[in-house]
Design an enzyme around this catalytic site. Sequence first.
Site, mmCIF file in Angstrom:
data_model
loop_
_atom_site.group_PDB
_atom_site.id
_atom_site.type_symbol
_atom_site.label_atom_id
_atom_site.label_comp_id
_atom_site.label_asym_id
_atom_site.label_seq_id
_atom_site.Cartn_x
_atom_site.Cartn_y
_atom_site.Cartn_z
ATOM 1 C CE LYS A 31 5.730 -5.011 -30.090
ATOM 2 N NZ LYS A 31 4.827 -5.755 -30.221
ATOM 3 C CD GLN A 58 3.490 -7.643 -32.728
ATOM 4 O OE1 GLN A 58 3.806 -7.601 -31.825
ATOM 5 N NE2 GLN A 58 3.101 -6.129 -33.495
ATOM 6 C CG ASP A 109 0.443 -6.008 -25.895
ATOM 7 O OD1 ASP A 109 1.103 -4.834 -26.566
ATOM 8 O OD2 ASP A 109 0.691 -6.965 -26.635
HETATM 9 N N1 GUN Z 1 0.027 -4.851 -33.232
HETATM 10 C C1 GUN Z 1 0.469 -3.391 -33.563
HETATM 11 N N2 GUN Z 1 0.745 -2.831 -32.184
HETATM 12 C C2 GUN Z 1 0.557 -3.557 -31.194
HETATM 13 C C3 GUN Z 1 1.196 -3.833 -29.676
HETATM 14 O O1 GUN Z 1 1.009 -2.552 -28.708
HETATM 15 N N3 GUN Z 1 0.402 -4.779 -29.253
HETATM 16 C C4 GUN Z 1 0.415 -5.875 -29.708
HETATM 17 N N4 GUN Z 1 -0.079 -6.963 -28.825
HETATM 18 N N5 GUN Z 1 0.569 -5.983 -31.087
HETATM 19 C C5 GUN Z 1 0.168 -5.367 -31.330
#
Ligand code: GUN
Length: 285
Positions: free
Chosen positions: A53, A97, A120
């Site tokens: 990211k 996350q 998200d």
């Molecule tokens: N963990 C697995 N996929 C995601 C996601 O799309 N966003 C976040 N914040 N955590 C994750």
Amino acid sequence: MSAKRIDGKAISAQIKEEAAKEAAELKAKGIEPCLAVILVGEDSASQVYVNNKKKACEAVGIRSVAYELDAETEEGELLRLIASLNMDKTISGILVQLPLPKHLDETKVILAIDPKKDVDCFHPINVGNLQTGGKGFLPCTPAGIIALLKRSGTVIEGKRCVVIGRSNIVGKPVAMLLLRENGTVTICHSKTKDLAEICRQADIIVSAVGKVHTVTADMVKDGAVIIDVGMNRNEAGQLCGDVDFAQVQEVAGAITPVPGGVGPMTIAMLMKNCITAAKLQNGLL
Ligand code: GUN
């Protein structure tokens, strides 16, 4: 005949380019999009995702700040950090996350994020907006799947769509987005009877289960489009999806590979959401 491969790497690169252009346009107006990423603990998969990211932000021209917190961090401390990022005018988007260590309440943490910074699209306000068709954020992986379908020339309107899996991150929201695109949507899950029979009627199958061989060739109609959200390891330890790729590609019309299908789309859509966040906070949406 072999199915067309839907190239998630190429399509995600296009979307990141579009996001980069928008980021440059915002900067020309004096607005700098910035993503805050919070990682709690040392989960190795999460560390890889968070790094990816950060790298994507850099490539697109979005500033990013990372908070790497100790696995034992108390809930109050995490909530205070989120509250300070909510108030911080230089921060456009906040991403925590998942999964979080067990002693932290994910629901409470998600609720603490300002919905206008919820890149998200996990906050109930944004989930609600998704249901009612409002503007704003779209959840990253589901929106990435719709982009893959549209940009590879698949018409969704009027099609029979079968989603396997009902998670809050993929199954439920992708079903809603397919419905918004005027698909006829069936959601299947672990208690579904006659999964194979339901799948055989599908023009589009989205599998988001996390289990190898969930979709086999006998479950696929000739020419159907197959989207594989799975990220599994097979007996040989290789990365593979939910779909029996080798067999299914002989029957399907188009199919996403794993890796290189849905995976790269999630981050590309996150970049778009960071731009959306910066616009929302500056009255441009
Ligand atoms: N963990 C697995 N996929 C995601 C996601 O799309 N966003 C976040 N914040 N955590 C994750």
